[in-house]
Write an enzyme that holds these catalytic residues in place. Sequence first.
Site, PDB file in Angstrom:
ATOM      1  N   SER A 124       0.920  -1.238  -0.097  1.00  0.00           N
ATOM      2  CA  SER A 124       0.067  -0.019  -0.203  1.00  0.00           C
ATOM      3  C   SER A 124       1.062   1.206   0.180  1.00  0.00           C
ATOM      4  O   SER A 124       0.330   2.434  -0.418  1.00  0.00           O
ATOM      5  CB  SER A 124      -0.876   0.111   1.328  1.00  0.00           C
ATOM      6  N   HIS A 151      -0.273   4.738   7.067  1.00  0.00           N
ATOM      7  CA  HIS A 151      -0.055   5.125   5.773  1.00  0.00           C
ATOM      8  C   HIS A 151       0.304   6.538   5.769  1.00  0.00           C
ATOM      9  O   HIS A 151      -0.576   7.297   6.079  1.00  0.00           O
ATOM     10  CB  HIS A 151      -1.324   4.930   4.790  1.00  0.00           C
TER      11      HIS A 151
END
Length: 197
Positions: free
Chosen positions: A22, A175
Amino acid sequence: MMALAAPAWAQGADTVLIVGDSLSAEYGLKRGTGWVPLLEKQVAQDKKSAKVVNASISGDTTSGGRSRLPALLTQHKPNVVVIELGGNDALRGLPLDMTENNVTAMVQASKKAGAKVLIVGMQVPPNYGGAYAATFSGLFARVAKAEKVALVPFFLKGIADVDDSASRFQADRIHPNEQSQPKMLANVWPELKKLLK
């Protein structure tokens, strides 16, 4: 009939294959703002003849990358392979010797296919335990040294290891946000640039 000129990448240019998770697949980001699209702009800006293929999948592990890699090598015939995997292995508490074996196998497969390799190292937060965290962050350097390939020691340097790190991440605290993507590229580019024509 006049033949059209081949695009730059077809004229002996490098193909850079990015096999990641990701962090490289623009998870939670607006398309085009992740570090890989920024890399494509950097390549053009530095007048390097390289085509970037992003084969990153959110949630992927080193096992997933290892199983996907042979087909990617056959399809894209890359000159450079960037391996950005391992974070999800750690988040799931997978055995680190398995992670190390997978990264080693990916490096060896890439080299056998004629590609140069750049390993992008990761670290996990200290709440995973000091020994686990140290072993995890060290495995990338061990593989790079054993296989004599390039290494970015810590992909999120200047993002996850600074006092105001919370402001550099999305709400999930895992993230990096859009503002952090140029820094991620800055961590990778010096090493990657050396591998390009």
